[in-house]
Design an enzyme around this catalytic site. Structure first.
Site, PDB file in Angstrom:
ATOM      1  N   GLU A  47       0.843  -1.304   0.000  1.00 60.08           N
ATOM      2  CA  GLU A  47      -0.144  -0.037   0.227  1.00 60.08           C
ATOM      3  C   GLU A  47       0.670   1.133  -0.065  1.00 60.08           C
ATOM      4  O   GLU A  47       0.774   2.182   1.006  1.00 60.08           O
ATOM      5  CB  GLU A  47      -1.068   0.002   1.250  1.00 60.08           C
ATOM      6  CG  GLU A  47      -2.038  -1.126   1.173  1.00 60.08           C
ATOM      7  CD  GLU A  47      -3.193  -0.945   1.705  1.00 60.08           C
ATOM      8  OE1 GLU A  47      -3.262   0.040   2.809  1.00 60.08           O
ATOM      9  OE2 GLU A  47      -4.040  -1.779   1.879  1.00 60.08           O
TER      10      GLU A  47
ATOM     11  N   GLU B  75      -5.348  -8.508   0.265  1.00 57.92           N
ATOM     12  CA  GLU B  75      -6.229  -8.103   1.602  1.00 57.92           C
ATOM     13  C   GLU B  75      -7.687  -7.871   1.176  1.00 57.92           C
ATOM     14  O   GLU B  75      -7.909  -7.244  -0.098  1.00 57.92           O
ATOM     15  CB  GLU B  75      -5.506  -7.108   2.328  1.00 57.92           C
ATOM     16  CG  GLU B  75      -4.176  -7.175   3.028  1.00 57.92           C
ATOM     17  CD  GLU B  75      -3.736  -5.888   3.637  1.00 57.92           C
ATOM     18  OE1 GLU B  75      -4.732  -5.012   4.388  1.00 57.92           O
ATOM     19  OE2 GLU B  75      -2.597  -5.655   3.800  1.00 57.92           O
TER      20      GLU B  75
END
Ligand code: BG6
Length: 473
Positions: free
Chosen positions: A165, A373
């Site tokens: 991320e 995720e």
């Protein structure tokens, strides 16, 4: 689009789940580990720190046994840079190497594919002290760390993820306890850091291909499709602005080796284009991911933001949140989507958005996709007899997997699903009572209790999902 016949998941689909080192391991100062920025970050009052977390460091064998019982084909975890290199550079900590060697061997002994994130929010403090990602030398430090990982673990790892991320670190820096600089032009600093991370990632991808020709490597951003609030053309423009600033800036650089033009013009307008040195763009162009890993929690919905002459002081937004309460004048305004439900933490739930996101990524980049995720944070309740009835989590995951299955019919090369999280762990900024796991860890915010592992209802459900290769949902 309606499909008459559902193709289903491919036979070798990588069913599994995810964790990250600093959120699950604990043992923050054991066996020679150095401090990371997460070990020293401030935590909102009433939430726990990352010193013990779920104590995976001491329980990994028991935990992996549970993962195997669920039938995991893959386990996505991160390596803590500071276990390998306590100061970020310099001497290697052999005990840290040993820990991950053992962990990988344990997974392999059960036939579970290790999927390794090289860096998940936990920059070494010693590197941060020197300027962190603002300084160019950190690119070389990361490359050096990557080289050690490929040398030491390269023969056993088939899937590498570079940086978890990166886009959230740039947009959410202060919430994640990372950049957190609220100076005069935070965007200038953030986008320079971003440029350095992009270069570090490109160098790591190239190195991986040279050193581990059989391995595959890819970026791991958080990607959400973005809806315009209405059919007003200005709202559609705002959605395009936000997609470029939130998503494509990062992936266009990783896949095509160039800056997204809308994101670039945005940075120009804000006076925060990064300094690009001679040769930088060649480095980006020279690196090619084998796949895209992405994290998906929710879609985003946005509207036009009007910037008029009386209100001209628009700053770069470096704190975009999942609750849609952000606005950057003249660029974009976050809107609550009236068609979506929210979880207990105010995050919207959008399984169809998951399919949209998969389709959009496939159309844009034409690369295999793995979800690293996706999940539901909730205040689970431990009932008498060690029971956790997390039907809401089952419902969330079921709906997302259903949409993932449809995306395969849409032509998406979807090859793995690793929801967040394999086991309960500590959330980035909302403590450990915000739980995501299939396995309950018996501890409270500040009372470690016995850290006992308890199978939730979702554990049994996911086991059947995997066993039936996604047919029994
Ligand atoms: C992702 C991160 O953004 O979201 C994880 O990669 C994080 O580290 C997860 O835990 C869920 O977010 P949160 O804030 O609920 O922990």
């Amino acid at each position: 689009m309606y499909h008459n016949q559902i193709k289903g998941f491919p036979k070798d689909f990588l069913w599994g789940a995810s964790t990250s080192a600093y959120q699950v391991e604990g043992a923050f100062n054991e066996d020679g580990k150095g401090l990371s920025v997460q070990d020293v970050s401030k935590h909102p009052e009433g939430t726990t720190d990352f010193k013990v977390t779920s104590d995976f460091y001491h329980n990994y064998k028991e935990d992996i046994k549970l993962f195997s019982e669920m039938g995991f084909k893959a386990f996505r975890f991160s390596i803590a840079w500071t276990r390998i290199l306590p100061n970020g550079i310099g001497e290697i900590n052999e005990k840290g190497i040993k820990f991950y060697d053992n962990l990988i061997d344990e997974l392999l002994s059960y036939g579970i594919e290790p999927i390794v994130t090289m860096y998940h929010f936990d920059l070494p403090v010693e590197i941060e002290k020197k300027g962190g990602w603002s300084r160019r030398e950190t690119i070389d430090d990361f490359e050096n760390y990557a080289k050690i990982l490929f040398e030491r673990f390269g023969d056993k790892i088939n899937y590498w993820l570079t940086i978890n991320e990166q886009n959230m670190m740039i947009l959410h820096g202060s919430v994640l306890g990372i950049t957190g600089d609220n100076g005069e032009n935070p965007g200038k600093k953030a986008y320079q850091q971003n440029h350095h991370m992009l270069l570090a990632q490109a160098k790591a991808m190239k190195l991986c291909h040279n050193m581990c020709p059989k391995a595959k490597i890819g970026p791991a951003p958080n990607i959400s499709c973005v809806y315009p609030a209405t059919s007003k053309p200005e709202d559609a423009l705002a959605a395009s602005n936000f997609s470029s600033i939130r998503n494509w800036l990062y992936l266009d650089a990783a896949v095509f080796g160039r800056y997204n033009s809308i994101a670039w013009s945005y940075m120009e307008e804000k006076g925060c284009t990064p300094v690009i040195e001679e040769g930088d763009m060649d480095i980006l162009k020279d690196a090619h991911p084998d796949f895209i890993a992405f994290n998906y929690y929710a879609s985003a919905t946005v509207a036009e933001s009007i910037r008029d002459k009386t209100n001209d002081k628009s700053k770069v937004v470096v704190n975009v949140d999942q609750q849609a309460s952000f606005e950057e004048l003249g660029v974009v305004k976050g809107i609550t989507n009236p068609n979506l439900e929210k979880n207990e933490f105010g995050w919207e739930i959008d399984p169809v958005g998951f399919r949209n996101t998969l389709r959009e990524l496939n159309e844009r980049y034409d690369l295999p996709l793995i979800v690293t995720e996706n999940g539901l944070g909730a205040f689970d309740k431990l009932e008498d007899g060690d029971i956790v009835n997390d039907d809401y989590r089952i419902d969330f995951l079921r709906k997302h997997i259903e949409q993932g299955k449809l995306a395969i019919n849409d032509g998406v090369k979807f090859f793995g699903y690793c929801p967040w999280s394999a086991i309960d762990l500590v959330s980035t900024h909302e403590g450990c009572s915000k739980r995501y796991g299939f396995v309950y860890v018996n501890r409270d915010e500040f009372d470690l209790k016995d850290l006992r592992r308890i199978k939730k209802k979702s554990f049994y459900w996911y086991k059947d999902v995997i066993k039936s290769n996604g047919n029994q949902l």
